[in-house]
Design a protein around this motif. Structure first.
Motif, PDB file in Angstrom:
ATOM      1  N   GLU A 248     -63.463 -35.985   5.173  1.00  0.00           N
ATOM      2  CA  GLU A 248     -62.950 -36.227   6.524  1.00  0.00           C
ATOM      3  C   GLU A 248     -61.743 -35.327   6.791  1.00  0.00           C
ATOM      4  N   ARG A 249     -60.838 -35.224   5.807  1.00  0.00           N
ATOM      5  CA  ARG A 249     -59.667 -34.346   5.968  1.00  0.00           C
ATOM      6  C   ARG A 249     -60.130 -32.884   6.061  1.00  0.00           C
ATOM      7  N   ALA A 250     -61.136 -32.517   5.283  1.00  0.00           N
ATOM      8  CA  ALA A 250     -61.636 -31.136   5.314  1.00  0.00           C
ATOM      9  C   ALA A 250     -62.145 -30.779   6.712  1.00  0.00           C
ATOM     10  N   ALA A 251     -62.887 -31.691   7.333  1.00  0.00           N
ATOM     11  CA  ALA A 251     -63.412 -31.429   8.682  1.00  0.00           C
ATOM     12  C   ALA A 251     -62.267 -31.353   9.690  1.00  0.00           C
ATOM     13  N   ALA A 252     -61.256 -32.190   9.529  1.00  0.00           N
ATOM     14  CA  ALA A 252     -60.121 -32.184  10.460  1.00  0.00           C
ATOM     15  C   ALA A 252     -59.335 -30.875  10.361  1.00  0.00           C
ATOM     16  N   LEU A 253     -59.148 -30.367   9.159  1.00  0.00           N
ATOM     17  CA  LEU A 253     -58.442 -29.100   8.986  1.00  0.00           C
ATOM     18  C   LEU A 253     -59.201 -27.955   9.650  1.00  0.00           C
ATOM     19  N   ALA A 254     -60.528 -27.983   9.525  1.00  0.00           N
ATOM     20  CA  ALA A 254     -61.342 -26.953  10.194  1.00  0.00           C
ATOM     21  C   ALA A 254     -61.183 -27.050  11.708  1.00  0.00           C
ATOM     22  N   ALA A 255     -61.118 -28.279  12.207  1.00  0.00           N
ATOM     23  CA  ALA A 255     -60.960 -28.479  13.652  1.00  0.00           C
ATOM     24  C   ALA A 255     -59.625 -27.935  14.141  1.00  0.00           C
ATOM     25  N   TYR A 256     -58.592 -28.037  13.330  1.00  0.00           N
ATOM     26  CA  TYR A 256     -57.280 -27.514  13.708  1.00  0.00           C
ATOM     27  C   TYR A 256     -57.331 -25.982  13.844  1.00  0.00           C
ATOM     28  N   VAL A 257     -57.994 -25.321  12.896  1.00  0.00           N
ATOM     29  CA  VAL A 257     -58.152 -23.864  12.985  1.00  0.00           C
ATOM     30  C   VAL A 257     -58.927 -23.497  14.257  1.00  0.00           C
ATOM     31  N   GLN A 258     -59.986 -24.249  14.534  1.00  0.00           N
ATOM     32  CA  GLN A 258     -60.816 -23.958  15.704  1.00  0.00           C
ATOM     33  C   GLN A 258     -60.022 -24.117  17.001  1.00  0.00           C
ATOM     34  N   ALA A 259     -59.215 -25.165  17.094  1.00  0.00           N
ATOM     35  CA  ALA A 259     -58.431 -25.387  18.320  1.00  0.00           C
ATOM     36  C   ALA A 259     -57.384 -24.292  18.504  1.00  0.00           C
ATOM     37  N   LEU A 260     -56.759 -23.868  17.407  1.00  0.00           N
ATOM     38  CA  LEU A 260     -55.822 -22.737  17.501  1.00  0.00           C
ATOM     39  C   LEU A 260     -56.556 -21.489  17.979  1.00  0.00           C
ATOM     40  N   GLY A 261     -57.740 -21.261  17.427  1.00  0.00           N
ATOM     41  CA  GLY A 261     -58.523 -20.087  17.819  1.00  0.00           C
ATOM     42  C   GLY A 261     -58.902 -20.118  19.291  1.00  0.00           C
ATOM     43  N   SER A 262     -59.260 -21.285  19.773  1.00  0.00           N
ATOM     44  CA  SER A 262     -59.598 -21.431  21.191  1.00  0.00           C
ATOM     45  C   SER A 262     -58.386 -21.120  22.068  1.00  0.00           C
ATOM     46  N   TRP A 263     -57.232 -21.594  21.666  1.00  0.00           N
ATOM     47  CA  TRP A 263     -55.977 -21.309  22.393  1.00  0.00           C
ATOM     48  C   TRP A 263     -55.727 -19.798  22.433  1.00  0.00           C
ATOM     49  N   PHE A 264     -55.895 -19.152  21.297  1.00  0.00           N
ATOM     50  CA  PHE A 264     -55.660 -17.701  21.229  1.00  0.00           C
ATOM     51  C   PHE A 264     -56.605 -16.950  22.165  1.00  0.00           C
ATOM     52  N   LEU A 265     -57.898 -17.292  22.100  1.00  0.00           N
ATOM     53  CA  LEU A 265     -58.890 -16.532  22.866  1.00  0.00           C
ATOM     54  C   LEU A 265     -58.742 -16.754  24.366  1.00  0.00           C
ATOM     55  N   SER A 266     -58.377 -17.955  24.768  1.00  0.00           N
ATOM     56  CA  SER A 266     -58.348 -18.247  26.205  1.00  0.00           C
ATOM     57  C   SER A 266     -57.004 -17.919  26.851  1.00  0.00           C
ATOM     58  N   GLU A 267     -55.903 -17.998  26.089  1.00  0.00           N
ATOM     59  CA  GLU A 267     -54.586 -17.821  26.716  1.00  0.00           C
ATOM     60  C   GLU A 267     -53.788 -16.633  26.169  1.00  0.00           C
ATOM     61  N   SER A 268     -54.233 -16.044  25.068  1.00  0.00           N
ATOM     62  CA  SER A 268     -53.443 -14.966  24.424  1.00  0.00           C
ATOM     63  C   SER A 268     -51.950 -15.304  24.449  1.00  0.00           C
ATOM     64  N   PRO A 269     -51.545 -16.385  23.792  1.00  0.00           N
ATOM     65  CA  PRO A 269     -50.170 -16.888  23.953  1.00  0.00           C
ATOM     66  C   PRO A 269     -49.085 -15.955  23.421  1.00  0.00           C
ATOM     67  N   PHE A 270     -49.423 -15.045  22.521  1.00  0.00           N
ATOM     68  CA  PHE A 270     -48.437 -14.067  22.023  1.00  0.00           C
ATOM     69  C   PHE A 270     -49.187 -12.906  21.384  1.00  0.00           C
ATOM     70  N   GLU A 271     -48.492 -11.795  21.286  1.00  0.00           N
ATOM     71  CA  GLU A 271     -49.056 -10.625  20.623  1.00  0.00           C
ATOM     72  C   GLU A 271     -48.494 -10.536  19.203  1.00  0.00           C
ATOM     73  N   PRO A 272     -49.340 -10.467  18.204  1.00  0.00           N
ATOM     74  CA  PRO A 272     -48.827 -10.363  16.824  1.00  0.00           C
ATOM     75  C   PRO A 272     -48.012  -9.090  16.634  1.00  0.00           C
ATOM     76  N   GLN A 273     -47.004  -9.181  15.777  1.00  0.00           N
ATOM     77  CA  GLN A 273     -46.140  -8.038  15.476  1.00  0.00           C
ATOM     78  C   GLN A 273     -46.009  -7.919  13.958  1.00  0.00           C
ATOM     79  N   GLU A 274     -45.792  -6.698  13.510  1.00  0.00           N
ATOM     80  CA  GLU A 274     -45.526  -6.508  12.074  1.00  0.00           C
ATOM     81  C   GLU A 274     -44.340  -7.373  11.633  1.00  0.00           C
ATOM     82  N   ASP A 275     -43.340  -7.510  12.513  1.00  0.00           N
ATOM     83  CA  ASP A 275     -42.157  -8.299  12.160  1.00  0.00           C
ATOM     84  C   ASP A 275     -42.462  -9.791  11.977  1.00  0.00           C
ATOM     85  N   ASP A 276     -43.635 -10.243  12.415  1.00  0.00           N
ATOM     86  CA  ASP A 276     -44.018 -11.634  12.138  1.00  0.00           C
ATOM     87  C   ASP A 276     -43.967 -11.925  10.639  1.00  0.00           C
ATOM     88  N   TYR A 277     -44.164 -10.859   9.856  1.00  0.00           N
ATOM     89  CA  TYR A 277     -44.275 -11.047   8.407  1.00  0.00           C
ATOM     90  C   TYR A 277     -42.924 -11.021   7.685  1.00  0.00           C
TER      91      TYR A 277
END
Length: 372
Positions: A248-277
């Motif tokens: 159950e926890r494994a499926a929930a963790l996958a769902a969290y990744v999917q929801a983040l991915g959906s946010w990224f694809l639909s809203e492009s909330p930020f642009e990644p930068q080398e300095d992120d690292y």
């Protein structure tokens, strides 16, 4: 060798892989029954696959392509039930958890497979120390460039994934004081850590070609990065999760990744930068060491948050991107954060009561089979 072409996949579809422990039901130490399990399960009707891992006390399962958490859980349940039935016939048991609490690495046996022998020849004792157990989550991406954007955006949330899944506080019979000690073993490999900063596939191909020219790598499998593109599946693969104690926890963790991915694809909330690292390794350490109680440094603003607070803020932002079939799973994950009850804490609590690590493993086997 050239890099494989990035295949088409449906955006935001999921795939889940789990590395699992095989344990003896008398003393609850690891037991080398992978060949026997695989023989019994050879013709099992399961949605994905069941395959060996590097040592014979491990086994890996995967789902097929999933739409959401509910779908992933249904598929994992079918495979889990087949595994439990086979294990019962062999009088052994299965457990989640990122490490086995008291196994001795030198007692483990390498599975008889050419790739595992090659890894052993190169890495020596590190291979047996790699008797650790992780969850990998694949998320479908519309294109190769989208996959690289997804990868580098997800990198900001690596500490979330570590803290939420952490289930490896004990190693070799000792409490490590880490919530996820598993990732310390992964870091020993020279090609681990973060992927190079490339946002266009042709740049990534050039990097791959340079690396193959050195003779250091031969395929994408040689990279043990926290997140890596998986061109043959058309996905990005998140690899930092400890295997949780329950499917159950494994499926929930996958769902969290999917929801983040959906946010990224639909809203492009930020642009990644080398300095992120700049703070990547520090944030990663905080999550491994302190779990949900760690500190998170926002790579864009340098503002410091409690990791638990940052996860809850993020869950609020992505709420509208959670599909119907994942809502209950995400609610359970939010409760985990509110309660501060990741699996590492659950394991420590169990040890606090029993004062015996075999009893901790026994309780983990019950949780995995869904009877606790």
């Amino acid at each position: 060798m050239t890099l494989e072409a990035f295949q088409q996949s449906d955006a935001l579809t999921l795939g889940v892989e789990l590395e699992l422990q095989l344990v003896n039901t008398n003393h609850y130490n690891l037991t080398p029954y992978a060949p026997d399990m695989l023989a019994l399960l050879k013709n099992a009707q399961v949605p994905g696959s069941i395959v060996p891992e590097v040592t014979t006390s491990m086994i890996e399962i995967s789902t097929g392509i999933c739409r959401d958490a509910q779908d992933a859980l249904q598929q994992l349940t079918t495979t889990r039930d087949a595994l439990v039935k086979a294990a019962d016939r062999l009088n052994i048991a299965l457990a989640g958890g990122g490490t086995h609490p008291f196994q001795q690495w030198h007692q483990q046996r390498i599975y008889d497979k050419p790739r595992f022998k090659e890894i052993t020849a190169l890495y020596g004792y590190l291979t047996k120390q790699f008797t650790i157990f992780g969850q990998h989550v694949h998320v479908g991406c519309p294109s190769a460039d989208d996959a690289l954007l997804m990868l580098h955006r997800l990198s900001r949330y690596i500490p979330h994934f570590i803290a939420l899944s952490a289930s490896s506080p004990f190693v070799q019979g000792q409490d490590t004081a880490f919530d996820s000690a598993r990732l310390n073993s992964v870091f020993a490999f020279p090609l681990s850590g973060r992927a190079p900063f490339a946002l266009h596939w042709e740049d990534f191909e050039r990097y791959f070609d340079k690396m193959t020219a050195t003779g250091v790598i031969h395929s994408m499998k040689d990279f043990y990065w926290d997140i890596r593109p998986k061109p043959e599946f058309g996905t990005v693969e998140v690899r930092v999760f400890d295997t949780p104690l329950s499917i159950e926890r494994a499926a929930a963790l996958a769902a969290y990744v999917q929801a983040l991915g959906s946010w990224f694809l639909s809203e492009s909330p930020f642009e990644p930068q080398e300095d992120d690292y700049l703070v990547y390794t520090y944030n990663r350490f905080q999550a491994c060491r302190f779990g949900l109680e760690g500190t998170y440094v926002d790579p864009a603003t340098s503002e410091q948050f409690g990791l638990r607070e940052h996860i809850l803020l993020t869950m609020q932002k992505i709420q509208s991107h959670v599909p119907e079939g994942s809502r209950e799973a995400l609610q359970q994950l939010r409760k985990t954060v509110n309660d501060g009850m990741n699996d590492a804490r659950r394991l420590r609590d169990a040890y606090g009561e029993a004062q015996q690590l075999p009893e901790v493993v026994r309780q983990s086997t019950l949780r995995f089979r869904g009877t606790e």
